[in-house]
Design an enzyme around this catalytic site. Sequence first.
Site, PDB file in Angstrom:
ATOM      1  N   ASP A  86      46.286  34.584  46.017  1.00  0.00           N
ATOM      2  CA  ASP A  86      45.476  35.772  46.281  1.00  0.00           C
ATOM      3  C   ASP A  86      45.029  35.826  47.746  1.00  0.00           C
ATOM      4  O   ASP A  86      45.751  35.371  48.623  1.00  0.00           O
ATOM      5  CB  ASP A  86      44.266  35.769  45.326  1.00  0.00           C
ATOM      6  CG  ASP A  86      43.855  37.168  44.938  1.00  0.00           C
ATOM      7  OD1 ASP A  86      43.346  37.883  45.804  1.00  0.00           O
ATOM      8  OD2 ASP A  86      44.050  37.552  43.769  1.00  0.00           O
ATOM      9  N   HIS A 127      38.430  38.906  46.134  1.00  0.00           N
ATOM     10  CA  HIS A 127      39.229  38.962  44.920  1.00  0.00           C
ATOM     11  C   HIS A 127      39.606  37.581  44.379  1.00  0.00           C
ATOM     12  O   HIS A 127      39.387  37.262  43.206  1.00  0.00           O
ATOM     13  CB  HIS A 127      40.469  39.789  45.264  1.00  0.00           C
ATOM     14  CG  HIS A 127      41.209  40.265  44.102  1.00  0.00           C
ATOM     15  ND1 HIS A 127      42.387  39.688  43.691  1.00  0.00           N
ATOM     16  CD2 HIS A 127      40.950  41.261  43.235  1.00  0.00           C
ATOM     17  CE1 HIS A 127      42.822  40.326  42.624  1.00  0.00           C
ATOM     18  NE2 HIS A 127      41.982  41.288  42.330  1.00  0.00           N
ATOM     19  N   SER A 303      43.692  42.774  37.415  1.00  0.00           N
ATOM     20  CA  SER A 303      43.536  41.578  38.237  1.00  0.00           C
ATOM     21  C   SER A 303      42.607  40.586  37.581  1.00  0.00           C
ATOM     22  O   SER A 303      42.793  39.386  37.678  1.00  0.00           O
ATOM     23  CB  SER A 303      42.911  41.951  39.567  1.00  0.00           C
ATOM     24  OG  SER A 303      43.622  42.956  40.170  1.00  0.00           O
TER      25      SER A 303
END
EC number: 3.4.21.94
Length: 558
Positions: A86, A127, A303
């Site tokens: 990520d 994230h 996600s």
Amino acid sequence: FFFFFFFTFFDSSVKNVFDQEGFSRQKRGYRNINDIEVNLSDPLFTKQWYLINTGQADGTPGLDLNVAEAWQLGYTGKGVTIAIMDDGIDYLHPDLASNYNADASYDFSSNDPFPFPRYTDDWFNSHGTRCAGEVSAAANNNICGVGVAYNSMVAGIRMLDQPFMTDIIEASSISHMPQVIDIYSASWGPTDDGKTVDGPRELTLQAMADGVNKGRGGKGSIYVWASGDGGSYDDCNCDGYASSMWTISINSAINDGRTALYDESCSSTLASTFSNGRKRNPEAGVATTDLYGNCTLRHSGTSAAAPEAAGVFALALEANPNLTWRDMQHLSVLTSKRNQLHDEVHQWRRNGVGLEFNHLFGYGVLDAGGMVKMAKEWKTVPERFHCVAGSIQEIHKIQSGNKLVLAITTEACQGKDNFVRYLEHVQAVVTVNASRRGDLNINMTSPMGTKSILLSRRPRDDDSKVGFDKWPFMTTHTWGEDPRGTWVLEVGFQGEEPQRGVLKEWTLMLHGTQSAPYIDQIVRDYQSKLAMSKKEELEEELDEAVERSLKSLMSKNN
Ligand SMILES: *[C@@H]1O[C@H](CO)[C@@H](O)[C@H](O)[C@H]1NC(C)=O
Ligand SMILES: *[C@@H]1O[C@H](CO)[C@@H](O)[C@H](O)[C@H]1NC(C)=O
Ligand SMILES: *[C@@H]1O[C@H](CO)[C@@H](O)[C@H](O)[C@H]1NC(C)=O
Ligand SMILES: *[C@@H]1O[C@H](CO)[C@@H](O)[C@H](O)[C@H]1NC(C)=O
Ligand SMILES: *[C@@H]1O[C@H](CO)[C@@H](O)[C@H](O)[C@H]1NC(C)=O
Ligand SMILES: [Ca+2]
Ligand SMILES: [Ca+2]
Ligand SMILES: [Ca+2]
């Protein structure tokens, strides 16, 4: 999953056994929420409805990953390493630091061993940190919440934060330390704009193939993939990462069992976990760790769903480190549950061996308790074979209002070394062009009558040149079926304007085993069924069924 065994492994003379009520009880086993005894000090733990759903944030009680059962059996991810591919991980975060595996981490965005997120004012690069907490946040430390596998280790692979993605960065990331990293979680892919058709390039494909064949000492790296955030305008079968046989593609449900608005549907999705969407309630999001030592209640998107699956797989790997990448897919198929998921667009259906699936949710929501219990007793599935069942390579015209119907009748390579009798994945490799690609839709029906929607309408895709060039559409819906017989492909147009196109190729690829998987499980499950049953009659019937099935299995396997 009893239906499965029955249809697959028992001859038709015992059909009445299947009608016994007990089977469906097993599949959706009721769990009393008040029986759960999990007492953790982490302040956000009770907000983590996806772990234990007691109805928080207007959710549906019992609609969760059933992690409590796995934890109570002693599985918390010990000894398992999950990599988050990520935008980096805040590895100094007090809820992540103790589970951070620095040796297995790397920064491919800036080529150094420190995958720390790059600072931006809007916390754009939060994230990876949020995903990491879902998997591996520490338990009982009074900080944030807990990870699904709170004693697992998490590695950071920073690879999303550079101006352009390259094949080398992707390939390096998914092949980083495959003997140390067990599970790779990816929440990225081609642009979810509803008009892109794209997948892994040469090096990444090779790296994935090497991962499943050689990773984890040959048992195979586990690749978990978010199915995409393109909503009803996109189709995840146009995303070559999500639709790959080598990845486990995960979709998401919200806390009351509905689909999220950003969910994409496709026949290659295997199972689902949870995320937010639709609900205004600020606590309906995913609670997890956040940048710079913070916590959040608002992690979102598919996600957020993929790392939950990675956590569940870590629990299964702790229960049985021998599991191969295919075992993990079989376990997901067999133990995922419809629970209280509902999709307003697509029906839940049963495939030819009785497994219940949905075009958007796959086989349903992952069940950690069910998975570790089955994993513990699991015997590695038999060898996998690949059969080109047939190929049509002639020009066929398609027109609006006049769909093209093609058929391939196959023996599934019976009589050859590569006979496939029990399906795992099926691919339809299609070359087709159209005056408007987005209006194309393609369905495929198996000999046992299971229809897979290989491609649905994508209203934003106005390509009129490229079409699909040997694109491998994949379906998981025919899992366990006998592929022998006639497969039917239907290609048509949906949309306002009349369109035309040309199909140039349909090649049908079957992947699966020759001998029946789960032989040991069938016997054990029948035995436990027998032990639970109070009716002597049923016992006799089941005894006979077991005996007959074993006989028929032996004759089939010889
Ligand atoms: C949970 O643990 C805390 C601290 O160990 C204790 O004070 C509390 O009574 C426990 N709660 C329950 C419901 O067991
Ligand atoms: C994040 O943590 C920092 C430092 O602890 C704090 O100053 C800040 O207010 C927090 N930000 C948010 C959005 O919670
Ligand atoms: C894993 O495989 C080894 C070697 O084949 C075997 O001894 C062990 O019992 C297996 N473990 C489990 C949990 O199945
Ligand atoms: C599709 O391919 C055929 C045959 O190659 C070609 O004649 C036709 O122009 C193409 N159509 C479109 C819409 O590209
Ligand atoms: C494919 O199946 C869908 C859903 O059942 C249906 O709406 C569509 O018309 C079918 N398309 C073709 C080409 O058969
Ligand atoms: Ca760095
Ligand atoms: Ca914690
Ligand atoms: Ca997509």
